[in-house]
Design an enzyme around this catalytic site. Structure first.
Site, PDB file in Angstrom:
ATOM      1  N   SER A 137      -4.319 123.816 -46.020  1.00  0.00           N
ATOM      2  CA  SER A 137      -2.955 124.240 -46.333  1.00  0.00           C
ATOM      3  C   SER A 137      -2.052 123.781 -45.198  1.00  0.00           C
ATOM      4  O   SER A 137      -2.465 123.809 -44.022  1.00  0.00           O
ATOM      5  CB  SER A 137      -2.918 125.776 -46.431  1.00  0.00           C
ATOM      6  OG  SER A 137      -1.592 126.230 -46.302  1.00  0.00           O
ATOM      7  N   GLN A 181      -0.067 129.080 -59.557  1.00  0.00           N
ATOM      8  CA  GLN A 181       0.970 128.051 -59.744  1.00  0.00           C
ATOM      9  C   GLN A 181       0.539 127.068 -60.848  1.00  0.00           C
ATOM     10  O   GLN A 181       1.338 126.697 -61.708  1.00  0.00           O
ATOM     11  CB  GLN A 181       1.191 127.301 -58.425  1.00  0.00           C
ATOM     12  CG  GLN A 181       2.039 126.062 -58.573  1.00  0.00           C
ATOM     13  CD  GLN A 181       2.421 125.444 -57.241  1.00  0.00           C
ATOM     14  OE1 GLN A 181       3.364 125.893 -56.597  1.00  0.00           O
ATOM     15  NE2 GLN A 181       1.722 124.409 -56.808  1.00  0.00           N
ATOM     16  N   GLY A 205      -3.316 121.366 -57.083  1.00  0.00           N
ATOM     17  CA  GLY A 205      -4.565 121.854 -56.488  1.00  0.00           C
ATOM     18  C   GLY A 205      -4.929 123.236 -57.025  1.00  0.00           C
ATOM     19  O   GLY A 205      -4.051 124.079 -57.246  1.00  0.00           O
ATOM     20  N   TYR A 240       4.041 117.403 -45.209  1.00  0.00           N
ATOM     21  CA  TYR A 240       3.062 117.810 -44.208  1.00  0.00           C
ATOM     22  C   TYR A 240       1.661 117.663 -44.819  1.00  0.00           C
ATOM     23  O   TYR A 240       0.880 118.609 -44.889  1.00  0.00           O
ATOM     24  CB  TYR A 240       3.316 119.230 -43.693  1.00  0.00           C
ATOM     25  CG  TYR A 240       2.966 119.342 -42.231  1.00  0.00           C
ATOM     26  CD1 TYR A 240       3.798 118.774 -41.264  1.00  0.00           C
ATOM     27  CD2 TYR A 240       1.805 119.963 -41.807  1.00  0.00           C
ATOM     28  CE1 TYR A 240       3.472 118.825 -39.922  1.00  0.00           C
ATOM     29  CE2 TYR A 240       1.473 120.022 -40.461  1.00  0.00           C
ATOM     30  CZ  TYR A 240       2.314 119.456 -39.529  1.00  0.00           C
ATOM     31  OH  TYR A 240       1.988 119.509 -38.201  1.00  0.00           O
ATOM     32  N   GLY A 282      -6.149 117.765 -48.820  1.00  0.00           N
ATOM     33  CA  GLY A 282      -5.999 118.358 -50.149  1.00  0.00           C
ATOM     34  C   GLY A 282      -4.999 117.553 -50.980  1.00  0.00           C
ATOM     35  O   GLY A 282      -5.281 117.157 -52.112  1.00  0.00           O
ATOM     36  N   HIS A 283      -3.821 117.271 -50.386  1.00  0.00           N
ATOM     37  CA  HIS A 283      -2.833 116.448 -51.096  1.00  0.00           C
ATOM     38  C   HIS A 283      -3.414 115.059 -51.394  1.00  0.00           C
ATOM     39  O   HIS A 283      -3.229 114.521 -52.481  1.00  0.00           O
ATOM     40  CB  HIS A 283      -1.584 116.230 -50.232  1.00  0.00           C
ATOM     41  CG  HIS A 283      -0.832 117.474 -49.894  1.00  0.00           C
ATOM     42  ND1 HIS A 283      -0.771 117.992 -48.620  1.00  0.00           N
ATOM     43  CD2 HIS A 283      -0.094 118.299 -50.669  1.00  0.00           C
ATOM     44  CE1 HIS A 283      -0.018 119.063 -48.613  1.00  0.00           C
ATOM     45  NE2 HIS A 283       0.399 119.291 -49.846  1.00  0.00           N
TER      46      HIS A 283
HETATM   47  O1  PAF Z   1       2.532 123.380 -54.295  1.00  0.00           O
HETATM   48  C1  PAF Z   1       3.551 122.949 -53.729  1.00  0.00           C
HETATM   49  O2  PAF Z   1       3.500 122.253 -52.708  1.00  0.00           O
HETATM   50  C2  PAF Z   1       4.923 123.308 -54.291  1.00  0.00           C
HETATM   51  O3  PAF Z   1       4.913 124.589 -54.827  1.00  0.00           O
HETATM   52  C3  PAF Z   1       5.425 122.284 -55.322  1.00  0.00           C
HETATM   53  C4  PAF Z   1       4.541 122.250 -56.542  1.00  0.00           C
HETATM   54  C5  PAF Z   1       5.492 120.908 -54.692  1.00  0.00           C
HETATM   55  C6  PAF Z   1       6.836 122.674 -55.786  1.00  0.00           C
HETATM   56  O4  PAF Z   1       7.737 122.699 -54.720  1.00  0.00           O
END
Ligand code: PAF
Length: 277
Positions: A182, A150, A144, A29, A33-34
């Site tokens: 997000s 994380q 990110g 999705y 950002g990605h």
């Molecule tokens: O940040 C995310 O989208 C998830 O936590 C990740 C790092 C892909 C692990 O499933």
């Protein structure tokens, strides 16, 4: 763009690669950002690999695994446009076959903030990310800053387990009104979407008050809480001013700090953060 749908296919492709590999693990999705991570991975490496896998083990039993937004065809079109070399889309059955029972867990910093609100979440994240690192064998992996904890947890795992790659953390990409991008923003109805701007407003307030010389973390937290409480649709999970490395709550801001928060807007839980340094 090549698409690997099994671990064996991904490993075969990996064996054919020479030079550096930039890796962006995602749950799909995809948003800007990605794509900022993908762009940076492309700029810094010979080959770019992006995984799309909605990882069940990082969702709690009452969380949104089943309803998490998914649109693999659109994701693949976006990745193709960004000139991604390989999209890795493993199945849940292959990532977690019957009897799967090996876990990677980082202790300590996972007890705080997101870890305290979402027990087991980081154990799921580190386990799947470690598996993905073993399969993809990247030179660099991109995350990110929006998921600041994380990123810290993954850096710690990589250091503690002597994994042979570099972790690159890139700035949060925001909508025009400041809302951090997000995949979960899609859950918000128009009224909630407006209310969701309160997260960034509270972070800006913290930064402004800190720039003005406020170093009392308790007062800063209280000012942020008071502002968020003015928004009727918002319910606070936590508001934190913590050490950027250990995530221990500060009483005086006498070192680089991370202002972070988790707030529910209606049923949607959103997180965001800003560095005070
Ligand atoms: O940040 C995310 O989208 C998830 O936590 C990740 C790092 C892909 C692990 O499933």
């Amino acid at each position: 763009m090549k698409i690997a749908r099994t671990i064996a296919e991904m490993k075969t492709l990996r064996r054919s690669l020479t030079g550096s590999v930039g890796f962006v693990p995602t749950m799909g999705y995809l948003h800007e950002g990605h794509l900022s991570l993908v762009k940076q991975a492309r700029a810094e490496n010979k080959t770019t690999v992006v995984s799309i896998f909605v990882n069940p083990t990082q969702f709690g039993p009452t969380e949104d695994y089943a309803t998490y937004p998914r649109d693999p065809e659109h994701d693949l079109a976006l990745l193709e446009k960004e000139k991604t070399d390989i999209a890795f889309i493993p199945s849940t059955d292959e990532m977690y076959p019957k009897g799967f029972n090996s876990w990677v867990e980082v202790k300590g910093i996972t007890d705080r903030l997101e870890g305290a609100c979402r027990p087991g979440h980081f154990k799921g994240v580190t386990t799947v990310v470690a598996k993905l690192f073993y399969i993809v064998e990247p030179t660099r992996a991109y995350f990110g800053q929006k998921d600041a904890q994380q990123a810290l947890v993954i850096k710690k795992m990589v250091a503690d387990l002597n994994m042979n790659l570099e972790i690159v953390v890139l700035p949060t990409v925001r909508e025009k009104d400041g809302l951090a991008m997000s995949s979960r923003n899609t859950y918000l109805n128009p009224e909630e979407r407006r209310a969701a701007t309160i997260l960034f407003k509270a972070l800006l307030l913290a930064r402004e008050r800190w720039h003005q010389g406020e170093t009392n973390a308790k007062s800063l937290r209280q000012e942020m809480i008071s502002l968020i409480e003015k928004e009727p649709l918002a319910k606070i999970d936590y508001v934190s001013i913590a050490d950027t490395e250990t995530l221990e709550e500060l009483s005086i801001i006498d070192r680089p700090a991370l202002a972070s928060l988790a707030v529910r807007i209606g049923k949607t839980r959103l997180i965001d953060n800003i560095k005070l340094e």
